[in-house]
Design a protein around this motif. Structure first.
Motif, PDB file in Angstrom:
ATOM      1  N   THR A 166       0.849  -1.185   0.000  1.00  0.00           N
ATOM      2  CA  THR A 166       0.000   0.000   0.000  1.00  0.00           C
ATOM      3  C   THR A 166       0.889   1.240   0.000  1.00  0.00           C
ATOM      4  O   THR A 166       2.113   1.149   0.131  1.00  0.00           O
ATOM      5  N   HIS A 167       0.249   2.406  -0.121  1.00  0.00           N
ATOM      6  CA  HIS A 167       1.022   3.645  -0.093  1.00  0.00           C
ATOM      7  C   HIS A 167       1.652   3.869   1.283  1.00  0.00           C
ATOM      8  O   HIS A 167       2.659   4.570   1.398  1.00  0.00           O
ATOM      9  N   ASP A 168       1.102   3.247   2.324  1.00  0.00           N
ATOM     10  CA  ASP A 168       1.647   3.426   3.672  1.00  0.00           C
ATOM     11  C   ASP A 168       2.871   2.548   3.930  1.00  0.00           C
ATOM     12  O   ASP A 168       3.617   2.797   4.879  1.00  0.00           O
ATOM     13  N   THR A 169       3.081   1.505   3.129  1.00  0.00           N
ATOM     14  CA  THR A 169       4.231   0.611   3.343  1.00  0.00           C
ATOM     15  C   THR A 169       5.473   1.066   2.587  1.00  0.00           C
ATOM     16  O   THR A 169       6.530   0.431   2.713  1.00  0.00           O
ATOM     17  N   GLN A 170       5.360   2.146   1.823  1.00  0.00           N
ATOM     18  CA  GLN A 170       6.489   2.623   1.016  1.00  0.00           C
ATOM     19  C   GLN A 170       7.270   3.683   1.775  1.00  0.00           C
ATOM     20  O   GLN A 170       6.711   4.675   2.244  1.00  0.00           O
ATOM     21  N   ASN A 171       8.581   3.455   1.896  1.00  0.00           N
ATOM     22  CA  ASN A 171       9.433   4.395   2.626  1.00  0.00           C
ATOM     23  C   ASN A 171      10.003   5.498   1.743  1.00  0.00           C
ATOM     24  O   ASN A 171      10.544   6.475   2.260  1.00  0.00           O
ATOM     25  N   HIS A 172       9.935   5.323   0.434  1.00  0.00           N
ATOM     26  CA  HIS A 172      10.460   6.347  -0.463  1.00  0.00           C
ATOM     27  C   HIS A 172       9.334   7.292  -0.889  1.00  0.00           C
ATOM     28  O   HIS A 172       8.150   7.036  -0.647  1.00  0.00           O
ATOM     29  N   PHE A 173       9.716   8.385  -1.535  1.00  0.00           N
ATOM     30  CA  PHE A 173       8.747   9.393  -1.949  1.00  0.00           C
ATOM     31  C   PHE A 173       7.951   8.908  -3.150  1.00  0.00           C
ATOM     32  O   PHE A 173       8.506   8.442  -4.143  1.00  0.00           O
ATOM     33  N   LEU A 174       6.620   9.009  -3.049  1.00  0.00           N
ATOM     34  CA  LEU A 174       5.721   8.718  -4.162  1.00  0.00           C
ATOM     35  C   LEU A 174       5.077  10.012  -4.630  1.00  0.00           C
ATOM     36  O   LEU A 174       4.893  10.957  -3.838  1.00  0.00           O
ATOM     37  N   LEU A 175       4.725  10.068  -5.893  1.00  0.00           N
ATOM     38  CA  LEU A 175       4.044  11.252  -6.400  1.00  0.00           C
ATOM     39  C   LEU A 175       2.762  11.488  -5.614  1.00  0.00           C
ATOM     40  O   LEU A 175       2.059  10.537  -5.254  1.00  0.00           O
ATOM     41  N   PRO A 176       2.444  12.742  -5.332  1.00  0.00           N
ATOM     42  CA  PRO A 176       1.219  13.041  -4.567  1.00  0.00           C
ATOM     43  C   PRO A 176      -0.031  12.421  -5.187  1.00  0.00           C
ATOM     44  O   PRO A 176      -0.923  11.976  -4.465  1.00  0.00           O
ATOM     45  N   ALA A 177      -0.095  12.367  -6.520  1.00  0.00           N
ATOM     46  CA  ALA A 177      -1.275  11.804  -7.178  1.00  0.00           C
ATOM     47  C   ALA A 177      -1.448  10.332  -6.836  1.00  0.00           C
ATOM     48  O   ALA A 177      -2.569   9.836  -6.694  1.00  0.00           O
ATOM     49  N   ILE A 178      -0.324   9.616  -6.679  1.00  0.00           N
ATOM     50  CA  ILE A 178      -0.390   8.189  -6.355  1.00  0.00           C
ATOM     51  C   ILE A 178      -0.707   7.995  -4.880  1.00  0.00           C
ATOM     52  O   ILE A 178      -1.567   7.189  -4.513  1.00  0.00           O
ATOM     53  N   ARG A 179      -0.042   8.766  -4.021  1.00  0.00           N
ATOM     54  CA  ARG A 179      -0.227   8.581  -2.577  1.00  0.00           C
ATOM     55  C   ARG A 179      -1.609   9.031  -2.126  1.00  0.00           C
ATOM     56  O   ARG A 179      -2.246   8.367  -1.295  1.00  0.00           O
TER      57      ARG A 179
END
Length: 314
Positions: A166-179
């Protein structure tokens, strides 16, 4: 001028411990060949290759690890003499074990499986040398054969591990549209796999407001060396298998089926000075082209989940 060739009777060149390796050495000479003896050596070794990125302490660590001899058998195929014009064939055979390995040469005496990695190589060769007179270069030939270990016991129901991304399990930066849109991918994969069989599992895209571009399964090798109290670990990619192309239906199970490359993998291995482990990485790539995010860093478009995998001999 002469040519030396080595041929094994087993076409696959794959042998297990305690089996007999047999074959024939062919020496082709156009004018006859005088020699001081013909010698065959079966050599198995573990070679640590330094990383191109290794500098300073890490570089000195690699350079301090010498090649490890794990098999060494030597035999004379012929005494001094002369070979006639044309082809001369010399048969040979030796048991694939360490009981008769040469003593006093630092032979470890453990037959690890053949493995061609990024920084660790386990290789077995038949080396033939035709010794010639003084100041004359000997004729040589090298021929590789492959060693596989004994069969391992595998559970009738291989253990699988469940995962979710999920978006919460990612430690790196994701694009705001994805997160902000959110996503959830669930699945399971076997954490214990035979080297000769595919690695299997499945995953499901539960929901994602951002379209998907692809889903890939990456196989990594994790090679470590240990000298005294110093260690170095290198993680490199072996292969990538794409299991989905484009946006996929939500809530539909997608099978994971990865064929393992034989020479680039081996059963999970741990020795005194080195170890070889493997990891599986689920990579979800999002498609943000409708949002005109073409210039974004590629890592900002990707979600990962990495799982350790234990490989066994079939």
């Amino acid at each position: 001028m002469a040519r030396v060739d080595v041929k094994l009777h087993r076409a696959s060149r794959i042998y297990r411990p305690s089996e007999v390796v047999d074959g024939v050495v062919t020496i082709t000479s156009l004018s006859g060949l005088s020699h001081q003896g013909i010698r065959l050596t079966a050599l198995g070794s573990v070679i640590i290759q330094p990383s191109p990125k290794a500098v300073g302490v890490i570089e000195s660590l690699y350079s301090s690890v010498k090649p490890m001899v794990i098999l060494k058998k030597a035999m004379d195929l012929s005494g001094a003499g002369k070979l006639g014009i044309g082809k001369s064939e010399l048969a040979f055979d030796f048991p694939l074990d360490v009981s008769q390995s040469s003593q006093g040469d630092g032979v470890v005496g453990v037959l690890y499986e053949t493995y061609h990695g990024a920084y660790i190589n386990i290789q077995y060769q038949v080396i033939v040398e035709v010794v010639r007179g003084y100041l004359q270069k000997p004729y040589t030939a090298n021929f590789e054969f492959f060693v596989e270990g004994h069969r391992a016991r595998l559970l009738s129901r291989p253990e699988s591990v469940s995962f979710y991304i999920t978006h919460d399990t990612q430690n790196h930066f994701l694009l705001p549209a994805i997160r902000s849109g959110g996503f959830k991918v669930t699945g399971k994969v076997a954490t214990q796999c035979l080297v000769s069989e595919p690695l299997t599992g499945e995953l499901t895209v539960e929901y994602s407001n951002t379209p998907l571009l692809s889903i890939d399964v990456l196989l990594f090798r994790v090679e470590s060396i240990l000298v005294s109290d110093r260690s170095s670990t290198e993680r490199t990619e072996i292969q990538t298998t794409q299991i989905a192309d484009g946006d996929v239906c939500r809530g539909v199970a997608i099978p994971i089926y990865v064929i393992l490359p034989r020479l680039l993998t081996c059963p999970t291995l741990s020795a005194n000075t080195f170890s070889v482990n493997f990891e599986l990485c689920i990579k979800i790539t999002f498609d943000t082209r409708p949002s005109a995010q073409l210039e974004a860093d590629s890592k900002q478009l990707v979600a990962f989940e990495t799982l350790p995998v234990r490989l066994l001999r079939s």
